[in-house]
Design a protein around this motif. Structure first.
Motif, PDB file in Angstrom:
ATOM      1  N   SER A  27       0.814  -1.219   0.000  1.00  0.00           N
ATOM      2  CA  SER A  27       0.000   0.000   0.000  1.00  0.00           C
ATOM      3  C   SER A  27       0.847   1.269   0.000  1.00  0.00           C
ATOM      4  CB  SER A  27      -0.948   0.006   1.202  1.00  0.00           C
ATOM      5  OG  SER A  27      -0.233   0.234   2.421  1.00  0.00           O
ATOM      6  N   LEU A  28       2.110   1.174   0.425  1.00  0.00           N
ATOM      7  CA  LEU A  28       2.986   2.347   0.448  1.00  0.00           C
ATOM      8  C   LEU A  28       3.387   2.795  -0.946  1.00  0.00           C
ATOM      9  CD1 LEU A  28       5.400   1.335   3.362  1.00  0.00           C
ATOM     10  CD2 LEU A  28       3.399   2.813   3.495  1.00  0.00           C
ATOM     11  N   ASN A  29       3.365   1.852  -1.895  1.00  0.00           N
ATOM     12  CA  ASN A  29       3.749   2.148  -3.277  1.00  0.00           C
ATOM     13  C   ASN A  29       5.141   2.782  -3.350  1.00  0.00           C
ATOM     14  OD1 ASN A  29       3.271   2.093  -6.078  1.00  0.00           O
ATOM     15  ND2 ASN A  29       2.478   4.189  -6.076  1.00  0.00           N
ATOM     16  N   ASP A  30       6.051   2.211  -2.561  1.00  0.00           N
ATOM     17  CA  ASP A  30       7.428   2.705  -2.504  1.00  0.00           C
ATOM     18  C   ASP A  30       8.347   1.657  -3.131  1.00  0.00           C
ATOM     19  OD1 ASP A  30       9.943   3.643  -1.924  1.00  0.00           O
ATOM     20  OD2 ASP A  30       9.633   3.819   0.237  1.00  0.00           O
ATOM     21  N   PRO A  31       8.951   1.956  -4.293  1.00  0.00           N
ATOM     22  CA  PRO A  31       9.806   0.951  -4.943  1.00  0.00           C
ATOM     23  C   PRO A  31      11.159   0.772  -4.283  1.00  0.00           C
ATOM     24  CG  PRO A  31       9.875   2.998  -6.181  1.00  0.00           C
ATOM     25  CD  PRO A  31       8.865   3.199  -5.083  1.00  0.00           C
ATOM     26  N   TYR A  32      11.489   1.652  -3.327  1.00  0.00           N
ATOM     27  CA  TYR A  32      12.827   1.619  -2.731  1.00  0.00           C
ATOM     28  C   TYR A  32      12.724   1.753  -1.209  1.00  0.00           C
ATOM     29  CZ  TYR A  32      17.922   2.266  -3.313  1.00  0.00           C
ATOM     30  OH  TYR A  32      19.294   2.117  -3.314  1.00  0.00           O
ATOM     31  N   PRO A  33      12.032   0.813  -0.567  1.00  0.00           N
ATOM     32  CA  PRO A  33      11.774   0.966   0.870  1.00  0.00           C
ATOM     33  C   PRO A  33      12.938   0.463   1.729  1.00  0.00           C
ATOM     34  CG  PRO A  33      10.754  -1.040   0.085  1.00  0.00           C
ATOM     35  CD  PRO A  33      11.415  -0.395  -1.119  1.00  0.00           C
ATOM     36  N   TYR A  34      13.050   1.031   2.933  1.00  0.00           N
ATOM     37  CA  TYR A  34      13.968   0.497   3.932  1.00  0.00           C
ATOM     38  C   TYR A  34      13.155  -0.509   4.744  1.00  0.00           C
ATOM     39  CZ  TYR A  34      17.252   0.183   7.813  1.00  0.00           C
ATOM     40  OH  TYR A  34      18.121  -0.284   8.769  1.00  0.00           O
ATOM     41  N   PHE A  35      13.145  -1.749   4.280  1.00  0.00           N
ATOM     42  CA  PHE A  35      12.224  -2.768   4.783  1.00  0.00           C
ATOM     43  C   PHE A  35      12.421  -3.026   6.271  1.00  0.00           C
ATOM     44  CE2 PHE A  35      10.442  -7.032   5.232  1.00  0.00           C
ATOM     45  CZ  PHE A  35       9.262  -6.903   4.517  1.00  0.00           C
ATOM     46  N   ARG A  36      13.666  -3.121   6.706  1.00  0.00           N
ATOM     47  CA  ARG A  36      13.942  -3.416   8.112  1.00  0.00           C
ATOM     48  C   ARG A  36      13.382  -2.337   9.028  1.00  0.00           C
ATOM     49  NH1 ARG A  36      20.266  -4.582   7.746  1.00  0.00           N
ATOM     50  NH2 ARG A  36      20.040  -3.449   5.799  1.00  0.00           N
ATOM     51  N   GLY A  37      13.506  -1.088   8.607  1.00  0.00           N
ATOM     52  CA  GLY A  37      12.971   0.006   9.395  1.00  0.00           C
ATOM     53  C   GLY A  37      11.453   0.011   9.406  1.00  0.00           C
ATOM     54  N   LEU A  38      10.859  -0.357   8.278  1.00  0.00           N
ATOM     55  CA  LEU A  38       9.395  -0.383   8.198  1.00  0.00           C
ATOM     56  C   LEU A  38       8.805  -1.405   9.158  1.00  0.00           C
ATOM     57  CD1 LEU A  38       8.752  -0.106   4.345  1.00  0.00           C
ATOM     58  CD2 LEU A  38       8.392   1.649   6.093  1.00  0.00           C
ATOM     59  N   ILE A  39       9.476  -2.536   9.318  1.00  0.00           N
ATOM     60  CA  ILE A  39       8.970  -3.557  10.237  1.00  0.00           C
ATOM     61  C   ILE A  39       8.874  -2.995  11.652  1.00  0.00           C
ATOM     62  CG2 ILE A  39       9.486  -5.788  11.294  1.00  0.00           C
ATOM     63  CD1 ILE A  39       8.414  -5.860   8.378  1.00  0.00           C
ATOM     64  N   SER A  40       9.862  -2.208  12.049  1.00  0.00           N
ATOM     65  CA  SER A  40       9.800  -1.553  13.357  1.00  0.00           C
ATOM     66  C   SER A  40       8.699  -0.499  13.381  1.00  0.00           C
ATOM     67  CB  SER A  40      11.144  -0.896  13.685  1.00  0.00           C
ATOM     68  OG  SER A  40      12.170  -1.854  13.784  1.00  0.00           O
ATOM     69  N   GLU A  41       8.588   0.253  12.303  1.00  0.00           N
ATOM     70  CA  GLU A  41       7.627   1.356  12.239  1.00  0.00           C
ATOM     71  C   GLU A  41       6.184   0.872  12.265  1.00  0.00           C
ATOM     72  OE1 GLU A  41       7.070   5.426  12.269  1.00  0.00           O
ATOM     73  OE2 GLU A  41       9.006   4.417  12.137  1.00  0.00           O
ATOM     74  N   PHE A  42       5.903  -0.249  11.622  1.00  0.00           N
ATOM     75  CA  PHE A  42       4.523  -0.747  11.538  1.00  0.00           C
ATOM     76  C   PHE A  42       3.970  -1.141  12.905  1.00  0.00           C
ATOM     77  CE2 PHE A  42       5.258  -2.370   6.928  1.00  0.00           C
ATOM     78  CZ  PHE A  42       5.097  -1.080   6.457  1.00  0.00           C
ATOM     79  N   GLY A  43       4.822  -1.666  13.767  1.00  0.00           N
ATOM     80  CA  GLY A  43       4.373  -2.027  15.104  1.00  0.00           C
ATOM     81  C   GLY A  43       3.717  -3.386  15.237  1.00  0.00           C
ATOM     82  N   PHE A  44       3.865  -4.258  14.232  1.00  0.00           N
ATOM     83  CA  PHE A  44       3.340  -5.616  14.354  1.00  0.00           C
ATOM     84  C   PHE A  44       4.119  -6.366  15.436  1.00  0.00           C
ATOM     85  CE2 PHE A  44       2.040  -4.706   9.935  1.00  0.00           C
ATOM     86  CZ  PHE A  44       0.726  -5.142   9.966  1.00  0.00           C
ATOM     87  N   GLU A  45       3.460  -7.323  16.077  1.00  0.00           N
ATOM     88  CA  GLU A  45       4.146  -8.140  17.073  1.00  0.00           C
ATOM     89  C   GLU A  45       5.201  -8.997  16.379  1.00  0.00           C
ATOM     90  OE1 GLU A  45       3.059 -10.943  20.931  1.00  0.00           O
ATOM     91  OE2 GLU A  45       1.568 -10.657  19.352  1.00  0.00           O
TER      92      GLU A  45
END
Length: 223
Positions: free
Chosen positions: A174-192
């Motif tokens: 849904s972010l539609n970001d072709p160049y994401p910092y995936f590791r940081g996003l996992i922290s940012e999303f807040g999933f367990e």
């Protein structure tokens, strides 16, 4: 009455990994044969390899219907290529595994068990590595800086190797970001998050494409 299996997508991006790709494929196939409640697809995304990797992948796809291959028209870099591969996955969960055998496939059953327990994110966390002292110090400094500037607690010694439920991948999509910092996003999303500790083995064959520039690029992307 037959039990409905959960579908898992294994995603591997690769560049010039002719010495490793078949062994990785076979290890993952053998490991998943021991987990009766999942079926799987293995998506390889090739970043315009110039060695024999493409021919090996074509042969695997011809012989095994679980193997799907994406051939990039040029080298789009590890992050963009890997992200595109993840977004093509159709499984109930995605497991990202690098091609150089430094992500041990033997950890996959542990990921799956944690997922079955209800964790939407299961990550492999390094407790030891074969990195040089200098590289280890650079990584420590990077994690220190990220902790200081980030509003979300960062996960240290996490390379991206792990399992992600489809709801997590849908948020990334849904972010539609072709160049994401995936590791940081996992922290940012807040999933367990569940963690599985491991010792990262050294690369046995082939030459890594990581150099100072590529590591600097990933660090700046994270910041």
């Amino acid at each position: 009455m037959p039990v409905t299996k959960r579908q898992v997508s294994i995603v591997t991006n690769c560049f010039n990994e002719e010495q490793n790709i078949f062994e990785l494929y076979q290890k993952i196939k053998d490991v998943l044969a021991t987990v009766s409640w999942v079926s799987y697809e293995h998506i390889f995304i090739d970043n315009a390899s110039i060695d024999g990797t493409k021919n090996i992948l074509r042969d695997l796809a011809r012989k095994d219907s679980a193997v799907k291959v994406i051939f990039n028209s040029r080298n789009f870099g590890q992050i963009r290529s890997g992200n595109h591969g993840v977004l093509q996955a159709t499984g109930d969960a995605v497991i990202h595994v690098v091609a150089d055998l430094q992500d041990p496939p033997d950890l996959i059953p542990a990921f799956l068990e944690k997922w079955r327990e209800g964790y939407p994110v299961v990550i492999a966390q390094k407790i030891a590595t074969k990195d040089s002292w200098v590289m280890g110090q650079c990584r420590s400094l990077f994690y220190f800086l990220m902790d200081r500037i980030s509003s979300a607690p960062q996960i240290k010694n996490f390379t991206g190797f792990g399992l992600y439920d489809r709801e997590v991948i849908d948020v990334v999509r849904s972010l539609n970001d072709p160049y994401p910092y995936f590791r940081g996003l996992i922290s940012e999303f807040g999933f367990e998050v569940a963690t599985v500790p491991y010792q990262q083995p050294a690369r046995k064959r082939g030459v890594t494409t990581h150099n100072f520039y590529s590591l600097y690029d990933m660090a700046v992307l994270g910041i």
